[in-house]
Design an enzyme around this catalytic site. Structure first.
Site, PDB file in Angstrom:
ATOM      1  CE  LYS A  10      -3.775  -2.362   2.382  1.00 29.30           C
ATOM      2  NZ  LYS A  10      -4.458  -2.635   3.658  1.00 29.30           N
ATOM      3  CD  GLN A  21      -3.393  -4.438   6.762  1.00 27.17           C
ATOM      4  OE1 GLN A  21      -3.472  -3.399   6.126  1.00 27.17           O
ATOM      5  NE2 GLN A  21      -3.859  -5.586   6.303  1.00 27.17           N
ATOM      6  CG  ASP A  64      -9.423   0.138   5.566  1.00 24.94           C
ATOM      7  OD1 ASP A  64      -9.236  -0.313   4.425  1.00 24.94           O
ATOM      8  OD2 ASP A  64      -8.601   0.033   6.490  1.00 24.94           O
TER       9      ASP A  64
HETATM   10  N1  GUN Z   1      -6.963  -6.693   6.273  1.00 26.44           N
HETATM   11  C1  GUN Z   1      -7.380  -7.379   5.197  1.00 26.44           C
HETATM   12  N2  GUN Z   1      -7.944  -6.546   4.296  1.00 26.44           N
HETATM   13  C2  GUN Z   1      -7.893  -5.310   4.822  1.00 26.44           C
HETATM   14  C3  GUN Z   1      -8.292  -4.031   4.360  1.00 26.44           C
HETATM   15  O1  GUN Z   1      -8.851  -3.867   3.280  1.00 26.44           O
HETATM   16  N3  GUN Z   1      -8.053  -2.999   5.211  1.00 26.44           N
HETATM   17  C4  GUN Z   1      -7.453  -3.162   6.413  1.00 26.44           C
HETATM   18  N4  GUN Z   1      -7.280  -2.091   7.178  1.00 26.44           N
HETATM   19  N5  GUN Z   1      -7.063  -4.327   6.876  1.00 26.44           N
HETATM   20  C5  GUN Z   1      -7.274  -5.403   6.078  1.00 26.44           C
END
Ligand code: GUN
Length: 281
Positions: free
Chosen positions: A53, A97, A120
């Site tokens: 990311k 995350q 998110d």
């Molecule tokens: N863990 C798995 N997918 C995601 C996501 O799209 N965002 C976040 N913050 N954690 C994740």
């Protein structure tokens, strides 16, 4: 193979090209789009996701601020950090995350994020807005799946869509987005009976199960669109999705590969939310 393989990297690259221009406009206005990335603990997969990311954000011109905390961090400490980031006018998006270490109350953390910075789309305020058809930030994986369906010109209205998986991150928002696009939606899960029959009846299948090649190719309806959200490792270490790709591609009209399908779109949609947040700040 008869299916068209949907190149998620290509669609994501196109989206990121647009985002780069929008981010540059924000920079020129003295408001560089800024994403705070919070990683707690040392889960190897989470580390890889966060790194990817960050790389992609830099390519688009988004500033990232990394906060890496030890696994022993308490809920109160993490709430404190998230509140601080929520109050910081220079931060436009906050990504915590998931999954968080077992000792942390994830809901308390998500609730502490300012919904206007919840890129998110996991805050109840944003999930509720999606539910009532007034979305603000939409969870990135389902948003990416919708963009892929659009890129492939897959008709959704009136068609039967099957979402396999009911997580808050993917399955439930995916079902809402398909419903909002006028599909007839079925949300299947681990207790669903006769899953093969449900899959065989579906014009659109979104597999978010988290089990390697769980969806057999022979179950796919000829001409269906198949979106594979899974990222799993086979015993030999190679990556695969939730769908038995080669066999499914014999029957489907369009199908996403793993890797290179949904994954790049998830990141691109996250970055789109960050740029939107910066534009609205
Ligand atoms: N863990 C798995 N997918 C995601 C996501 O799209 N965002 C976040 N913050 N954690 C994740």
């Amino acid at each position: 193979m008869s299916a068209t393989v949907l190149d998620g990297k290509r669609v994501a690259d196109a989206l990121c090209g647009d985002l780069r221009a929008r981010a540059a406009t924000c920079v020129a206005r003295g408001n560089p789009p800024t994403l705070a990335v919070v990683l707690v603990g040392d889960d190897p997969a989470s580390r890889v996701y966060v790194r990817n990311k960050g790389r992609r954000a830099a390519e688009v011109g988004i500033v990232t601020r990394d906060h890496h905390l030890p696994a022993a961090t308490t809920t109160a400490e993490l709430v404190g950090l998230v509140q601080q980031l929520s109050d910081d006018p220079a931060v436009h998006g906050i990504l915590v995350q998931l999954p968080l270490p077992a000792g942390i109350d994830s809901q308390a953390i998500l609730l502490a994020i300012d919904p206007a910075k919840d890129v998110d789309g996991f805050h109840p305020d944003n999930l509720g807005r999606l539910m009532i058809g007034r979305p603000r930030f939409v969870p990135c994986t389902p948003a990416g799946c919708m963009r892929l369906l659009a890129a492939a010109d897959v008709a959704i209205r009136g068609r039967r869509a099957l979402v396999i998986g009911r997580s808050t991150i993917v399955g439930k928002p995916m079902a809402q987005l398909l419903l909002a696009a006028d599909a007839t939606v079925i949300c299947a899960h681990s207790r669903t009976m006769a899953l093969a029959d449900e899959i065989a009846a579906a014009d659109i299948v979104v597999a978010a199960v988290g089990r390697a090649e769980f969806v057999r190719g022979a179950w796919i309806k000829p001409g269906a669109a198949v979106i594979d959200v899974g990222i799993n490792r086979r015993a030999d270490g190679s990556l695969c999705g939730d769908v038995e790709f080669a066999a499914a591609a014999e029957r489907a009209a369009v199908i996403t590969p793993v890797p290179g399908g949904v994954g790049p779109m998830t990141i691109a949609c996250l970055l789109a939310n960050v740029v939107t947040a910066a534009e609205q700040a």
